[in-house]
Design a protein around this motif. Structure first.
Motif, short mmCIF file in Angstrom:
data_model
loop_
_atom_site.label_atom_id
_atom_site.label_comp_id
_atom_site.label_asym_id
_atom_site.label_seq_id
_atom_site.Cartn_x
_atom_site.Cartn_y
_atom_site.Cartn_z
N GLY A 7 0.75 -1.32 -0.03
CA GLY A 7 0.12 -0.04 0.07
C GLY A 7 0.89 1.34 -0.26
O GLY A 7 0.63 2.14 -0.58
N SER A 8 2.02 1.26 0.58
CA SER A 8 2.87 2.49 0.83
C SER A 8 3.62 2.48 -0.54
O SER A 8 3.45 3.42 -1.49
CB SER A 8 3.87 2.50 1.70
N PHE A 9 4.43 1.61 -0.83
CA PHE A 9 5.22 1.29 -2.14
C PHE A 9 5.53 -0.13 -2.41
O PHE A 9 6.06 -0.86 -1.29
CB PHE A 9 6.86 2.09 -1.88
N GLY A 10 5.15 -0.36 -3.35
CA GLY A 10 5.05 -1.78 -3.76
C GLY A 10 5.87 -2.09 -5.04
O GLY A 10 6.48 -1.12 -5.75
N ALA A 11 6.37 -3.39 -5.22
CA ALA A 11 7.27 -3.66 -6.38
C ALA A 11 6.71 -3.52 -7.50
O ALA A 11 5.44 -3.69 -7.82
CB ALA A 11 7.81 -5.17 -6.14
N THR A 12 7.48 -3.07 -8.63
CA THR A 12 6.84 -2.97 -10.12
C THR A 12 7.21 -4.24 -10.80
O THR A 12 8.50 -4.69 -10.78
CB THR A 12 7.41 -1.70 -10.66
N PRO A 13 6.64 -4.85 -11.56
CA PRO A 13 6.73 -6.20 -12.19
C PRO A 13 7.84 -5.96 -13.43
O PRO A 13 7.94 -4.82 -13.88
CB PRO A 13 5.60 -6.40 -13.04
N LYS A 14 8.76 -6.87 -13.34
CA LYS A 14 9.99 -6.71 -14.36
C LYS A 14 9.21 -6.32 -15.67
O LYS A 14 10.13 -5.71 -16.51
CB LYS A 14 10.83 -8.03 -14.42
N TYR A 15 8.26 -6.88 -16.03
CA TYR A 15 7.80 -6.67 -17.44
C TYR A 15 7.54 -5.25 -17.56
O TYR A 15 7.66 -4.46 -18.70
CB TYR A 15 6.31 -7.44 -17.67
N ASP A 186 -16.56 9.04 -15.36
CA ASP A 186 -17.60 10.12 -15.88
C ASP A 186 -18.89 9.73 -15.20
O ASP A 186 -19.37 10.72 -14.85
CB ASP A 186 -17.54 9.61 -17.35
N ALA A 187 -19.31 8.40 -14.84
CA ALA A 187 -20.43 8.04 -14.35
C ALA A 187 -20.41 8.53 -12.81
O ALA A 187 -21.44 8.95 -12.28
CB ALA A 187 -20.73 6.52 -14.40
N LEU A 188 -19.19 8.49 -12.14
CA LEU A 188 -19.38 9.18 -10.77
C LEU A 188 -19.50 10.24 -10.60
O LEU A 188 -20.24 10.70 -9.70
CB LEU A 188 -17.95 8.78 -10.24
N GLY A 189 -19.31 11.26 -11.43
CA GLY A 189 -19.81 12.89 -11.33
C GLY A 189 -18.94 13.51 -10.38
O GLY A 189 -19.45 14.68 -10.28
N ALA A 190 -17.89 13.03 -9.96
CA ALA A 190 -16.88 13.99 -9.24
C ALA A 190 -16.44 15.11 -9.88
O ALA A 190 -16.31 14.92 -11.10
CB ALA A 190 -16.01 13.21 -8.39
N ASP A 191 -15.84 16.24 -9.38
CA ASP A 191 -15.29 17.22 -10.28
C ASP A 191 -13.95 16.92 -10.48
O ASP A 191 -13.58 16.97 -11.58
CB ASP A 191 -15.36 18.64 -9.38
N TRP A 192 -13.35 16.34 -9.62
CA TRP A 192 -11.89 15.89 -9.96
C TRP A 192 -11.80 14.61 -9.12
O TRP A 192 -12.21 14.12 -8.12
CB TRP A 192 -10.77 16.87 -9.21
N TYR A 193 -10.92 13.86 -9.76
CA TYR A 193 -10.42 12.57 -8.98
C TYR A 193 -9.11 12.29 -9.36
O TYR A 193 -8.76 12.09 -10.53
CB TYR A 193 -11.26 11.30 -9.92
N THR A 194 -8.15 11.92 -8.35
CA THR A 194 -6.74 11.60 -8.61
C THR A 194 -6.70 10.17 -7.98
O THR A 194 -7.33 9.70 -7.12
CB THR A 194 -5.86 12.51 -7.92
N GLY A 195 -5.89 9.42 -8.87
CA GLY A 195 -5.52 7.99 -8.41
C GLY A 195 -4.13 7.57 -8.93
O GLY A 195 -3.65 8.11 -9.89
N ASN A 196 -3.49 7.08 -8.02
CA ASN A 196 -1.99 6.52 -8.20
C ASN A 196 -2.07 5.35 -9.23
O ASN A 196 -2.96 4.51 -9.11
CB ASN A 196 -1.40 6.19 -6.93
N CYS A 197 -1.12 5.40 -10.27
CA CYS A 197 -0.75 4.11 -11.17
C CYS A 197 0.25 3.25 -10.34
O CYS A 197 0.31 2.33 -10.80
CB CYS A 197 -0.77 4.50 -12.63
N HIS A 198 0.85 4.02 -9.38
CA HIS A 198 2.32 3.40 -8.94
C HIS A 198 1.84 2.47 -7.62
O HIS A 198 2.96 2.08 -7.25
CB HIS A 198 3.37 4.17 -8.80
N LYS A 199 0.67 2.20 -7.63
CA LYS A 199 0.36 1.43 -6.20
C LYS A 199 -0.16 0.39 -6.78
O LYS A 199 0.56 -0.79 -7.24
CB LYS A 199 -0.57 2.18 -5.32
N TRP A 200 -1.50 0.17 -6.84
CA TRP A 200 -2.07 -1.37 -7.14
C TRP A 200 -2.28 -1.54 -8.42
O TRP A 200 -2.78 -2.56 -9.18
CB TRP A 200 -3.40 -1.29 -6.28
#
Ligand SMILES: Cc1ncc(COP(=O)(O)O)c(C=O)c1O
Length: 364
Positions: A7-15, A186-200
């Motif tokens: 959850g904090s910092f995970g390993a990135t696959p070699k691929y 789009d369906a959620l309707g929030a004004d802004w949404y941020t998400g990390n791609c480097h976690k899960w």
């Protein structure tokens, strides 16, 4: 080693790292040509691929370094007036709380904290905590989709539905959500949404996105103002000075990796593992789970046994002891007069990892 903190910092696959290396090599072959001619198209293709995964369009999506960057971009672009109220949870992420305090001082904002109960018996308690903190002066609410400390999921759609008719803008901090929760932005309707791609989502470090609805995008600028200033969202975000863009360009490789594993299978494997681990720990330690399992996903926060005088210093000592004596990496937290651990489940974890934690804390 028992690594229980994806959850904090995970390993990135070699691929994925190999794909990133290939982009770096391409840049170094002809840097000027790459930066000026190849990068814009490559970034657009990346945004398109990610947008399809998040059920939105590339025009609604900017790439950013991390969720902290995105939250700063939104909050620093917002046209604050003195006396405006901003609502966020008492358990909002520390960097977000700091950003809010900084802006509150600068613009004379009133900060209202939604007090999230923990333990709790259902998601409604989280929704209620946010809604009760909203007043006629509230201009913006920051909602954590998955809390960093509590690991709980927030019923975000319910809070958006409450805010919309009141004209209160919603920024969702979904740092942990991409990959773990099915997102339909789009369906959620929030004004802004941020998400990390480097976690899960297993992308390289420094990969995140910022979604903005058409109205919310109008006055939005990146944290770093650069060459594309005033060229509109998301183009302004596509150039933030000379930097290594290879991580962003490897996001499609991360989506391919998860696609090959099967995204539904990935989620269900992680959730089942987290749930089995949480049951094992709570039975071994004889501590009750603080919330129904369906509010957790691949992370679970649960109380350490005993009732010590919880302090940040004690939490730090527990964390260091678990690592130094048992080679267990797991966050230990002090809040609500108790010590807690937040376990993560990832495809490289196995049940013996959690058995080691159970015994390290309370030997049989
Ligand atoms: C809820 C939440 N928001 C924001 C962040 C910050 O993420 P980053 O360090 O990628 O900016 C985290 C990090 O774990 C988080 O849990």
């Amino acid at each position: 080693m028992h690594f229980l903190n994806h959850g904090s910092f995970g390993a990135t696959p070699k691929y994925v790292l190999t794909a990133q290396d290939a982009w770096r090599a391409r840049l170094e072959r002809q840097p000027v040509r790459f930066m000026s001619s190849e990068l814009p198209d490559a970034l657009r293709a990346t945004r398109e691929r990610l947008a399809a995964f998040l059920a939105t369009s590339a025009e609604r999506l900017a790439l950013v370094e991390n969720a902290t960057d995105a939250v700063n971009a939104v909050l620093r672009s917002f046209a604050w007036r003195s006396g405006d109220e901003i609502v966020l949870a008492d358990h909002a992420y520390l960097a977000v709380r700091h950003t809010v305090s900084f802006l509150a001082q600068r613009h004379g904002l009133v900060v209202k904290l939604a007090q999230i109960p923990f333990p709790l018996s259902g998601g409604q308690a989280i929704t209620d905590a946010y809604c009760e903190a909203i007043t006629a002066r509230t201009r913006l609410v920051i909602v954590d989709h998955i809390f960093s400390t509590l690991a709980l999921q927030t019923p975000v759609a319910d809070i958006v539905a409450f805010c919309q008719p009141l004209g209160v803008r919603v920024l969702v901090d979904g740092a942990h959500a991409p990959g773990l929760l099915p997102l339909q932005l789009d369906a959620l309707g929030a004004d802004w949404y941020t998400g990390n791609c480097h976690k899960w989502l297993l992308a390289p470090k420094g990969c995140a996105f910022l979604y903005a609805s058409p109205t919310a995008a109008a006055s939005l600028h990146p944290t770093v103002i650069s060459n594309f200033h005033e060229q509109g969202f998301p183009r302004e975000f596509d150039w933030q000075g000379t930097r290594d863009y290879s991580g962003w360009l490897a996001i499609p490789a991360a989506l391919d990796f998860l696609g090959a594993f099967g995204i539904e299978r990935y989620r269900s494997v992680l959730c089942q593992q987290a749930s089995a681990a949480a049951r094992l720990l709570s039975e071994h330690w004889q501590t009750a789970l603080p919330a129904p399992m369906e509010l957790f996903s691949a992370m679970v926060t649960l109380a350490l046994p005993g009732d010590p005088e919880a302090s940040d210093e004690m939490a730090r000592r527990w964390h260091d002891r678990l690592w130094q004596q048992h080679r267990i990496e797991v966050p230990v937290l002090a809040f609500k007069q108790r010590l807690w651990v937040r376990i993560s489940a990832q495809i490289y974890n196995e049940l013996p990892d959690y058995e080691a934690l159970a015994r390290a804390v309370r030997p049989d």
